[in-house]
Scaffold this motif. Structure first.
Motif, PDB file in Angstrom:
ATOM      1  N   VAL A 285       0.902  -1.020  -0.028  1.00 28.18           N
ATOM      2  CA  VAL A 285      -0.132   0.022  -0.012  1.00 28.18           C
ATOM      3  C   VAL A 285       0.874   1.269  -0.120  1.00 28.18           C
ATOM      4  O   VAL A 285       1.837   1.384   0.705  1.00 28.18           O
ATOM      5  N   ASP A 286       0.860   2.161  -1.074  1.00 26.22           N
ATOM      6  CA  ASP A 286       1.435   3.096  -1.090  1.00 26.22           C
ATOM      7  C   ASP A 286       0.826   4.248   0.069  1.00 26.22           C
ATOM      8  O   ASP A 286      -0.496   4.614  -0.132  1.00 26.22           O
ATOM      9  N   GLN A 287       1.600   4.472   1.013  1.00 21.75           N
ATOM     10  CA  GLN A 287       0.831   5.405   2.212  1.00 21.75           C
ATOM     11  C   GLN A 287       0.557   6.795   1.825  1.00 21.75           C
ATOM     12  O   GLN A 287      -0.194   7.473   2.416  1.00 21.75           O
ATOM     13  N   ASP A 288       1.404   7.058   0.802  1.00 24.80           N
ATOM     14  CA  ASP A 288       0.927   8.749   0.255  1.00 24.80           C
ATOM     15  C   ASP A 288      -0.381   8.730  -0.661  1.00 24.80           C
ATOM     16  O   ASP A 288      -1.116   9.520  -0.394  1.00 24.80           O
ATOM     17  N   LEU A 289      -0.532   7.530  -1.360  1.00 26.48           N
ATOM     18  CA  LEU A 289      -1.829   7.647  -1.965  1.00 26.48           C
ATOM     19  C   LEU A 289      -3.035   7.251  -1.277  1.00 26.48           C
ATOM     20  O   LEU A 289      -4.048   7.543  -1.758  1.00 26.48           O
ATOM     21  N   CYS A 290      -2.695   6.422  -0.187  1.00 26.48           N
ATOM     22  CA  CYS A 290      -4.075   5.792   0.386  1.00 26.48           C
ATOM     23  C   CYS A 290      -4.706   6.895   1.111  1.00 26.48           C
ATOM     24  O   CYS A 290      -4.363   7.501   1.645  1.00 26.48           O
ATOM     25  N   ALA A 291      -6.002   6.883   0.956  1.00 30.11           N
ATOM     26  CA  ALA A 291      -6.919   7.829   1.589  1.00 30.11           C
ATOM     27  C   ALA A 291      -7.469   7.157   2.856  1.00 30.11           C
ATOM     28  O   ALA A 291      -8.312   7.798   3.334  1.00 30.11           O
ATOM     29  N   GLU A 292      -7.057   6.181   3.291  1.00 32.79           N
ATOM     30  CA  GLU A 292      -7.801   5.293   4.339  1.00 32.79           C
ATOM     31  C   GLU A 292      -9.016   5.459   4.411  1.00 32.79           C
ATOM     32  O   GLU A 292      -9.820   5.571   5.233  1.00 32.79           O
ATOM     33  N   CYS A 293      -9.618   5.065   3.267  1.00 28.43           N
ATOM     34  CA  CYS A 293     -11.080   4.548   3.047  1.00 28.43           C
ATOM     35  C   CYS A 293     -11.644   3.275   3.455  1.00 28.43           C
ATOM     36  O   CYS A 293     -12.676   3.319   3.804  1.00 28.43           O
ATOM     37  N   GLY A 294     -10.739   2.405   3.695  1.00 32.90           N
ATOM     38  CA  GLY A 294     -11.202   1.034   4.188  1.00 32.90           C
ATOM     39  C   GLY A 294     -11.746   0.217   3.303  1.00 32.90           C
ATOM     40  O   GLY A 294     -12.283  -0.949   3.569  1.00 32.90           O
ATOM     41  N   VAL A 295     -11.940   0.649   1.953  1.00 33.69           N
ATOM     42  CA  VAL A 295     -12.767  -0.180   1.105  1.00 33.69           C
ATOM     43  C   VAL A 295     -12.148  -1.556   0.907  1.00 33.69           C
ATOM     44  O   VAL A 295     -12.965  -2.680   0.912  1.00 33.69           O
ATOM     45  N   CYS A 296     -10.931  -1.711   0.821  1.00 35.95           N
ATOM     46  CA  CYS A 296      -9.866  -2.922   0.671  1.00 35.95           C
ATOM     47  C   CYS A 296     -10.195  -4.043   1.626  1.00 35.95           C
ATOM     48  O   CYS A 296     -10.567  -5.195   1.349  1.00 35.95           O
ATOM     49  N   ALA A 297     -10.493  -3.457   2.896  1.00 40.21           N
ATOM     50  CA  ALA A 297     -10.591  -4.505   4.068  1.00 40.21           C
ATOM     51  C   ALA A 297     -11.916  -4.785   4.247  1.00 40.21           C
ATOM     52  O   ALA A 297     -12.452  -5.811   4.550  1.00 40.21           O
ATOM     53  N   ARG A 298     -12.886  -3.728   4.221  1.00 45.42           N
ATOM     54  CA  ARG A 298     -14.433  -3.943   4.074  1.00 45.42           C
ATOM     55  C   ARG A 298     -14.960  -4.743   3.290  1.00 45.42           C
ATOM     56  O   ARG A 298     -15.735  -5.495   3.572  1.00 45.42           O
ATOM     57  N   LEU A 299     -14.605  -4.900   1.985  1.00 49.24           N
ATOM     58  CA  LEU A 299     -15.131  -5.944   1.075  1.00 49.24           C
ATOM     59  C   LEU A 299     -14.811  -7.161   1.291  1.00 49.24           C
ATOM     60  O   LEU A 299     -15.505  -8.067   0.671  1.00 49.24           O
ATOM     61  N   GLY A 300     -13.702  -7.569   1.914  1.00 57.19           N
ATOM     62  CA  GLY A 300     -13.367  -8.895   2.561  1.00 57.19           C
ATOM     63  C   GLY A 300     -12.877  -9.694   1.191  1.00 57.19           C
ATOM     64  O   GLY A 300     -13.057 -11.011   1.041  1.00 57.19           O
ATOM     65  N   VAL A 301     -12.347  -8.914   0.215  1.00 51.93           N
ATOM     66  CA  VAL A 301     -11.742  -9.584  -0.911  1.00 51.93           C
ATOM     67  C   VAL A 301     -10.495 -10.415  -0.759  1.00 51.93           C
ATOM     68  O   VAL A 301     -10.107 -11.414  -1.627  1.00 51.93           O
ATOM     69  N   CYS A 302      -9.960 -10.115   0.318  1.00 54.22           N
ATOM     70  CA  CYS A 302      -8.576 -11.038   0.802  1.00 54.22           C
ATOM     71  C   CYS A 302      -8.645 -12.329   1.608  1.00 54.22           C
ATOM     72  O   CYS A 302      -9.389 -12.055   2.632  1.00 54.22           O
ATOM     73  N   LEU A 303      -8.573 -13.142   0.784  1.00 54.85           N
ATOM     74  CA  LEU A 303      -8.972 -14.523   1.506  1.00 54.85           C
ATOM     75  C   LEU A 303      -8.036 -14.773   2.597  1.00 54.85           C
ATOM     76  O   LEU A 303      -8.310 -15.676   3.357  1.00 54.85           O
ATOM     77  N   GLU A 304      -6.861 -14.276   2.749  1.00 61.00           N
ATOM     78  CA  GLU A 304      -5.875 -14.394   3.746  1.00 61.00           C
ATOM     79  C   GLU A 304      -5.863 -13.633   4.680  1.00 61.00           C
ATOM     80  O   GLU A 304      -5.235 -13.715   5.530  1.00 61.00           O
ATOM     81  N   ASP A 305      -7.073 -12.506   4.726  1.00 61.63           N
ATOM     82  CA  ASP A 305      -7.078 -11.724   5.803  1.00 61.63           C
ATOM     83  C   ASP A 305      -5.886 -10.957   6.177  1.00 61.63           C
ATOM     84  O   ASP A 305      -5.528 -10.628   7.279  1.00 61.63           O
ATOM     85  N   ALA A 306      -5.174 -10.484   4.868  1.00 58.92           N
ATOM     86  CA  ALA A 306      -3.892  -9.698   4.987  1.00 58.92           C
ATOM     87  C   ALA A 306      -3.922  -8.159   5.600  1.00 58.92           C
ATOM     88  O   ALA A 306      -2.918  -7.776   5.860  1.00 58.92           O
ATOM     89  N   PHE A 307      -5.092  -7.677   5.305  1.00 55.27           N
ATOM     90  CA  PHE A 307      -5.278  -6.146   5.607  1.00 55.27           C
ATOM     91  C   PHE A 307      -5.297  -5.912   7.006  1.00 55.27           C
ATOM     92  O   PHE A 307      -5.992  -6.664   7.869  1.00 55.27           O
ATOM     93  N   VAL A 308      -4.523  -4.794   7.396  1.00 51.07           N
ATOM     94  CA  VAL A 308      -4.259  -4.746   8.913  1.00 51.07           C
ATOM     95  C   VAL A 308      -5.048  -3.174   8.902  1.00 51.07           C
ATOM     96  O   VAL A 308      -4.464  -2.150   8.331  1.00 51.07           O
ATOM     97  N   VAL A 309      -5.903  -3.049   9.775  1.00 53.69           N
ATOM     98  CA  VAL A 309      -6.621  -1.685   9.947  1.00 53.69           C
ATOM     99  C   VAL A 309      -5.966  -0.980  11.106  1.00 53.69           C
ATOM    100  O   VAL A 309      -6.158  -1.804  12.316  1.00 53.69           O
ATOM    101  N   PRO A 310      -5.297   0.300  11.051  1.00 52.81           N
ATOM    102  CA  PRO A 310      -4.538   0.503  12.249  1.00 52.81           C
ATOM    103  C   PRO A 310      -5.811   1.122  13.288  1.00 52.81           C
ATOM    104  O   PRO A 310      -7.030   1.497  12.982  1.00 52.81           O
TER     105      PRO A 310
END
Length: 233
Positions: A32-57
């Motif tokens: 995740v490019d931290q400069d481009l990321c807007a912290e919208c949370g869409v990636c984690a909220r959609l549950g598209v990662c089957l490995e549950d790799a997203f870490v919400v601060p």
């Protein structure tokens, strides 16, 4: 947003869901490019990662926390108790009588998914219209970030924060609505994003005064709105 590199298998499935195009593959791991990321949370909220790799601060530091307030519709702006980029509702004017006869509410919607914007862009537009003596909406998150409402100037420490979009809200006498649009057009080349202008106007005996002013100045208007037909409470 962060990615646990030990869990990520580098499938790349999450890349197409990021509205800010902030996720890319580096080798066999998503980053995740931290400069481009807007912290919208869409990636984690959609549950598209089957490995549950997203870490919400658990908590974002200031001023990065601003990104989530403007970009994640589930994040509440503590000062107003409202989620989202603007005030709770501008379009129910005929019920709330929020904008009195002779006045219009204006919203400048800055940025879009897949485009985004910096708060520096919002600052540029707000400064341009502040010169007209507009009254910025006090319950709007953008207004809260202003260190000078008379100048439309945002706090310097937030200018580089990147968000999906933000809304500038203000009121102005209807006869000055043309000047508002002209002021925004004068600085449109100074912002690195897209924006639209919405004018909330009362309808008087079938007439929309703001529309008449704008069209007489050669500006195209796309009428759109919610109409209260008096049903319910």
């Amino acid at each position: 947003m962060l990615i646990d590199e030990r869990s990520c298998v580098g499938c790349g499935e999450c890349l197409k869901y990021c509205p800010m195009r902030a996720i890319s593959l580096e080798g066999e791991t998503a980053k995740v490019d931290q400069d481009l990321c807007a912290e919208c949370g869409v990636c984690a909220r959609l549950g598209v990662c089957l490995e549950d790799a997203f870490v919400v601060p658990p908590e974002l530091p200031w001023p990065r926390s601003i990104r989530s307030i403007f970009s994640d519709p589930l994040t509440e702006f503590e000062a107003t108790g409202v989620t989202g980029r603007g005030t709770e509702e501008m379009k129910t004017n005929d019920v709330t009588e929020r904008y009195k006869p002779g006045w219009v509410g204006v919203c400048v919607d800055v940025g879009r998914p897949n485009v985004g914007c910096r708060l520096r862009d919002i600052d540029t537009l707000a400064r341009a219209i502040a010169l007209l003596g507009v009254e910025f909406e006090t319950l709007n998150p953008v207004s809260y970030l202003m260190e000078s409402k008379s100048m439309g100037a945002l706090m310097k420490e937030v200018l580089d924060e990147r968000v999906v979009s933000g809304i500038i809200e203000f009121t102005i006498p209807v006869e000055k609505v043309v000047e508002v649009v002209q002021a925004l057009k004068a600085v449109e080349g100074e912002v690195d994003t897209v924006f639209s202008v919405g004018v909330i106007s009362r309808v008087v005996d079938g007439d929309i005064p703001a529309r008449r002013h704008l069209e007489s100045a050669g500006m195209s208007v796309a009428p759109n709105g919610k109409t209260n037909v008096g049903m319910g409470r």
